[in-house]
Design a protein around this motif. Structure first.
Motif, PDB file in Angstrom:
ATOM      1  N   HIS A  61       0.441  11.438   2.157  1.00 31.90           N
ATOM      2  CA  HIS A  61       0.433  10.020   1.781  1.00 31.90           C
ATOM      3  C   HIS A  61      -0.863   9.338   2.221  1.00 31.90           C
ATOM      4  O   HIS A  61      -1.420   8.510   1.484  1.00 31.90           O
ATOM      5  CB  HIS A  61       1.645   9.321   2.387  1.00 31.90           C
ATOM      6  N   LYS A  62      -1.357   9.686   3.399  1.00 31.04           N
ATOM      7  CA  LYS A  62      -2.639   9.136   3.870  1.00 31.04           C
ATOM      8  C   LYS A  62      -3.756   9.475   2.882  1.00 31.04           C
ATOM      9  O   LYS A  62      -4.543   8.603   2.482  1.00 31.04           O
ATOM     10  CB  LYS A  62      -2.988   9.708   5.249  1.00 31.04           C
ATOM     11  N   GLN A  65      -3.422   7.569  -0.396  1.00 31.94           N
ATOM     12  CA  GLN A  65      -3.798   6.167  -0.232  1.00 31.94           C
ATOM     13  C   GLN A  65      -5.309   5.983  -0.178  1.00 31.94           C
ATOM     14  O   GLN A  65      -5.838   4.933  -0.532  1.00 31.94           O
ATOM     15  CB  GLN A  65      -3.159   5.600   1.041  1.00 31.94           C
ATOM     16  N   GLN A  66      -6.014   7.035   0.283  1.00 32.84           N
ATOM     17  CA  GLN A  66      -7.473   6.994   0.360  1.00 32.84           C
ATOM     18  C   GLN A  66      -8.130   7.345  -0.976  1.00 32.84           C
ATOM     19  O   GLN A  66      -9.349   7.294  -1.094  1.00 32.84           O
ATOM     20  CB  GLN A  66      -7.974   7.982   1.433  1.00 32.84           C
ATOM     21  N   GLY A 106       2.574   9.790  -3.867  1.00 33.20           N
ATOM     22  CA  GLY A 106       1.337   9.609  -4.616  1.00 33.20           C
ATOM     23  C   GLY A 106       0.651  10.892  -5.021  1.00 33.20           C
ATOM     24  O   GLY A 106      -0.526  10.879  -5.393  1.00 33.20           O
ATOM     25  N   GLU A 194       3.336   5.907   7.835  1.00 30.53           N
ATOM     26  CA  GLU A 194       3.817   6.702   6.704  1.00 30.53           C
ATOM     27  C   GLU A 194       5.235   7.218   6.873  1.00 30.53           C
ATOM     28  O   GLU A 194       5.791   7.818   5.944  1.00 30.53           O
ATOM     29  CB  GLU A 194       2.877   7.908   6.488  1.00 30.53           C
ATOM     30  N   GLN A 197       8.084   6.285   4.320  1.00 25.26           N
ATOM     31  CA  GLN A 197       7.888   6.912   3.018  1.00 25.26           C
ATOM     32  C   GLN A 197       8.196   8.406   3.078  1.00 25.26           C
ATOM     33  O   GLN A 197       8.751   8.987   2.141  1.00 25.26           O
ATOM     34  CB  GLN A 197       6.450   6.682   2.530  1.00 25.26           C
TER      35      GLN A 197
END
Length: 255
Positions: A61-62, A65-66, A106, A194, A197
């Motif tokens: 997720h990190k 998001q980037q 994502g 995170e 999620q």
């Protein structure tokens, strides 16, 4: 005398020679996650459908998001994951579970290899798939299970990745994880932002949650590792980070 030799070693040995003498120079250095997780093209290698979220859901997720490109490859078909289902039905159900879980974080680039679960082999064909993905997608970092993770398919996956990368002249960074065995990490990543999620993603694995509390297991381990490895609170994901050569040296005695 030992401390004196260490001082001499550090002060007078040319830095360019250190990596050749210290076989684990990168692994020995405890990583700060703020100085890692900056790759743009990442491959998550999961022996089974759910391992990607258990071990790497927060990190996935990190990256997403980037704006990084995250790909996930599933090595086995999942047909042995719940004896209450017809095997072919279970394969389709588990695929859909992982699709939904990854999409919720994502991540949409998924590859399903369909090797038979519990019988994964370190074959040239499987190595070739990893090698091709690395080359085509210009992969900079790979997340994969360590060769001492306590599951047959996890061990086979580890050697598939390492043997595939031996054949490439690459500077890929490896993030080794464990799902079923203890790990002494060099990188502890805080995933407090995170975690909600990640839990929602794990809740989508209904065929697995029918058998054991996947969420409780993952959260308990995450909190324990956070306390033991320096954060003293919250949730974490944990990895052994190093080069391909370092990971090969680290697990060489297991072969």
């Amino acid at each position: 005398m030992k401390s004196l030799l260490k001082t001499v070693y550090k002060l007078f040995l040319p830095k360019r020679l250190l990596p050749h003498i210290d076989l684990f120079s990168s692994i020995r250095k405890l990583n700060n996650y703020q100085n890692t997780l900056n790759e743009k093209n990442i491959l998550i290698v999961a022996p089974h459908m759910d391992d990607e979220i258990i071990a790497c859901g927060g990190v996935m997720h990190k990256y997403a998001q980037q704006g990084a490109n995250v790909s996930v490859i599933f090595m086995t078909d999942g047909k042995e994951g719940n004896s209450n289902y017809d095997p072919l039905e279970l394969i389709n159900l588990r695929r859909e579970e992982s699709r939904k879980a990854c999409h919720s974080l994502g991540v949409r680039d998924l590859v399903f290899l369909d090797n038979p679960e519990k019988y994964l082999k370190n074959s040239e064909e499987n190595q070739k798939v990893i090698k091709n993905l690395v080359e085509v997608k210009n992969i900079e970092a790979i997340y994969y299970p360590m060769a001492f993770d306590g599951n047959r398919d996890h061990v086979a996956t580890s050697w598939i990745v390492l043997d595939a990368l031996k054949k490439l002249n690459t500077c890929i960074k490896l993030y080794g994880y464990c799902v079923w065995s203890p790990i002494i990490p060099t990188l502890t990543v805080n995933i407090d932002k995170e975690i909600d999620q990640k839990v929602k993603a794990m809740a989508l694995f209904t065929t697995q949650l029918e058998q054991f509390d996947l969420i409780d297991m993952t959260l308990s381990n995450s909190r324990y590792m956070s306390y033991v490895y320096g954060m003293w609170k919250g949730y974490s994901e944990n990895f052994i980070v190093g080069t391909v050569k370092e990971h090969l040296r680290l697990v060489a005695l297991l072969r």
